[in-house]
Design a protein around this motif. Structure first.
Motif, PDB file in Angstrom:
ATOM      1  N   LYS A 243     -42.805  15.913 -68.507  1.00 21.05           N
ATOM      2  CA  LYS A 243     -43.321  16.413 -67.222  1.00 21.05           C
ATOM      3  C   LYS A 243     -42.514  15.756 -66.103  1.00 21.05           C
ATOM      4  O   LYS A 243     -42.151  14.584 -66.198  1.00 21.05           O
ATOM      5  N   GLN A 244     -42.279  16.537 -65.038  1.00 17.30           N
ATOM      6  CA  GLN A 244     -41.380  16.028 -63.988  1.00 17.30           C
ATOM      7  C   GLN A 244     -41.859  14.730 -63.372  1.00 17.30           C
ATOM      8  O   GLN A 244     -41.067  13.849 -63.039  1.00 17.30           O
ATOM      9  N   ASN A 245     -43.183  14.616 -63.279  1.00 13.45           N
ATOM     10  CA  ASN A 245     -43.729  13.394 -62.699  1.00 13.45           C
ATOM     11  C   ASN A 245     -43.382  12.168 -63.548  1.00 13.45           C
ATOM     12  O   ASN A 245     -42.988  11.122 -63.037  1.00 13.45           O
ATOM     13  N   ASP A 246     -43.537  12.342 -64.879  1.00 13.08           N
ATOM     14  CA  ASP A 246     -43.220  11.234 -65.801  1.00 13.08           C
ATOM     15  C   ASP A 246     -41.716  10.937 -65.791  1.00 13.08           C
ATOM     16  O   ASP A 246     -41.304   9.785 -65.837  1.00 13.08           O
TER      17      ASP A 246
ATOM     18  N   LYS B 217     -39.686  11.376 -63.357  1.00 15.32           N
ATOM     19  CA  LYS B 217     -39.405  10.673 -62.090  1.00 15.32           C
ATOM     20  C   LYS B 217     -39.774   9.194 -62.209  1.00 15.32           C
ATOM     21  O   LYS B 217     -39.021   8.313 -61.790  1.00 15.32           O
ATOM     22  N   LYS B 218     -40.933   8.950 -62.836  1.00 15.05           N
ATOM     23  CA  LYS B 218     -41.388   7.555 -62.955  1.00 15.05           C
ATOM     24  C   LYS B 218     -40.435   6.745 -63.838  1.00 15.05           C
ATOM     25  O   LYS B 218     -40.153   5.583 -63.561  1.00 15.05           O
TER      26      LYS B 218
ATOM     27  N   TYR C 196     -31.232  13.630 -60.807  1.00 12.54           N
ATOM     28  CA  TYR C 196     -31.770  12.419 -60.170  1.00 12.54           C
ATOM     29  C   TYR C 196     -30.675  11.566 -59.530  1.00 12.54           C
ATOM     30  O   TYR C 196     -30.972  10.566 -58.898  1.00 12.54           O
TER      31      TYR C 196
END
Ligand SMILES: Cc1ncc(COP(=O)(O)O)c(C=O)c1O
Length: 461
Positions: free
Chosen positions: A263-266, A268-269, A301
């Motif tokens: 997932k994009q959020n993960d 990113k983290k 990124y």
């Protein structure tokens, strides 16, 4: 005391200390073997994270007290820990867990050589041919004499075309053409890590990451994910695993074997953690052509310590051409190039021209076909009431066996007797003995036949 006498005295003291260290290390190994014997008797796992953390904590404290570089003491400790694990695993003889998808593939090949017809649902090799223009490129290289050594990084035309394909303002000097994605991964490991460094891998995982770490004496720390958590990595745990010796995190999405996309959020983290701790991210994106939804490359990124790996093997069905590539900061590419220069000189020039031709063809048809096949497998597995996560991409499905089914190795051996080759789940991590990996690299009717045999084998007791 003269300078010469002083030097001799210091050297003699150093010799004595070195001899002492060697004797102590030997004593440690003997103790480790004894511990291994007890673990085998009590049927206890070799790896014990808690014990390891305690040792690590006390060595870190000691190093600080005596003013020793903690990064160096951590690496020394890791070398000792790796050796202990090796000794103890030798004792436990992990026979079954060594049977990976490649092991099954080799067994299937032997059976074929003896005249049997095997349904291959174990291997990650598309059954359809490379793009048509690759055929003419292959014929052309002979006539135009394109069969020489090339620049180690790869022919400029191919590097430029790859840079253009991946976008994100990548330039050709950030590209290295390698002998398959596998060699890009290997050269990144070898050029960026030292023995005793640590790498974090998220399991289930393609076994080559662990093999590369083992090969070069790096310590692999595994972050396990589960089907219950939909194969989503726990980012808090990931952060807890980071030490002063952690040099790299390996990501592989779309994932082999689960088909999961992060997932994009993960995502990113994880990138943000890597930035905070100055850790490399090796992002294996060889299945990115087969991403059906929500895929974001590490290149987006813009992280200077990331290495993106891709290949012509999967999307363009060119496994035997052995052409892949790595994309990273220029300095990283220079280091990887040195490894490739030492081992290979360059990728074969005819294969590089074939890859260049392949880039002109769209893998769109292959993607549609793969999606359709994965849907067929999903439907059948659902009818068999097996639990799995619907793949977001890739070429595989990773279902869980029912509680009353024997473990993966017993099942895949039984299936081989029935002329169906399927990969055991434990080839992707020791804790996945209740899983198998079904590959979609066969025509529909072959897949259907193989799945029917799987169903019969699983439910016939
Ligand atoms: C996750 C993953 N990465 C990399 C590779 C390497 O592919 P190649 O060396 O053929 O490019 C494979 C092959 O199966 C794979 O599954």
């Amino acid at each position: 005391m003269s300078s010469k006498e002083g030097l001799d005295k210091l050297r003699s003291e150093m010799r004595n200390i070195t001899a002492n260290i060697i004797c102590q290390v030997q004593r440690r190994m003997e103790l480790s073997k004894q511990i291994g014997e007890i673990k085998t008797k009590l049927n206890i796992d070799v790896m014990d994270e808690k014990v390891e953390q305690e040792v690590r904590g006390s060595i870190l404290k000691l190093s600080k007290e005596i003013g020793m570089d903690t990064e160096f003491s951590g690496r020394l400790l890791n070398i000792l820990l790796i050796e202990s694990v090796r000794l103890q695993q030798k004792k436990q003889q992990y026979n079954n867990s060594q049977l990976t998808h490649l092991g099954i593939f080799m067994k299937a090949k032997q059976l074929e050589a003896s005249g049997k017809k095997i349904i291959h649902m174990e291997v990650g090799e598309p059954d359809y041919p490379p793009p048509k223009n690759v055929k003419s490129a292959l014929a052309q290289v002979y006539d135009s004499g394109q069969y020489h050594y090339t620049e180690t990084k790869g022919i400029p035309k191919l590097r430029q075309a790859i840079a253009k394909k991946v976008g994100n303002s990548i330039t050709d000097d950030q590209v290295i053409v390698t002998a398959g994605g596998r060699f890009a991964i290997f050269s990144a490991f070898i050029s960026l890590m030292k023995s005793g460094d640590e790498v974090i891998s998220i399991e289930p995982a393609w076994p080559a990451y662990k093999d590369c770490a083992d090969f070069m004496g790096a310590k692999i720390n595994i972050l396990k994910t589960t089907l219950d958590q939909q194969w989503v990595p726990n980012i808090k745990k990931l952060e807890e695993m980071i030490s002063a010796n952690t040099k790299m995190i390996v990501l592989n999405y779309p994932n082999n074997p689960t088909g999961k996309i992060l997932k994009q959020n993960d995502h990113k983290k994880i990138v943000s953690l890597a930035k905070d701790y100055g850790i490399y991210i090796l992002s294996d994106e060889v299945y990115s052509d087969y991403a059906f939804n929500g895929f974001k490359s590490i290149l987006e990124y813009n992280y200077d310590k990331s290495i993106m790996v891709s290949s012509f093997s999967k999307g363009h069905a060119m496994t035997g051409f052995r052409v892949g590539y790595g994309i990273a900061d220029k300095d990283i590419i220079t280091k990887m190039t040195k490894v490739q220069a030492t081992i290979l000189t360059s990728v074969a020039e005819p294969m590089q021209y074939s890859a260049l031709a392949a880039l002109e063809a769209s893998p769109h048809k292959n993607i549609k076909l793969m999606k359709k096949r994965l849907d067929i497998i999903s439907n059948k597995l659902r009818k068999m009431s097996l639990a799995f996560v619907e793949p977001d991409g890739g070429m595989y499905i990773y279902p869980q066996l029912k509680d009353d089914t024997e473990d993966d190795i017993t099942l895949v051996k039984k299936l081989l007797d029935l002329n169906v080759a399927i990969a055991p789940g434990s080839g992707f991590g020791d804790s996945y003995r209740q899983f198998i990996r079904v590959s979609a690299c066969q025509p529909e009717h072959v897949l259907e036949k193989g799945l029917n045999i799987l169903e019969a084998a699983m439910f016939s007791g």
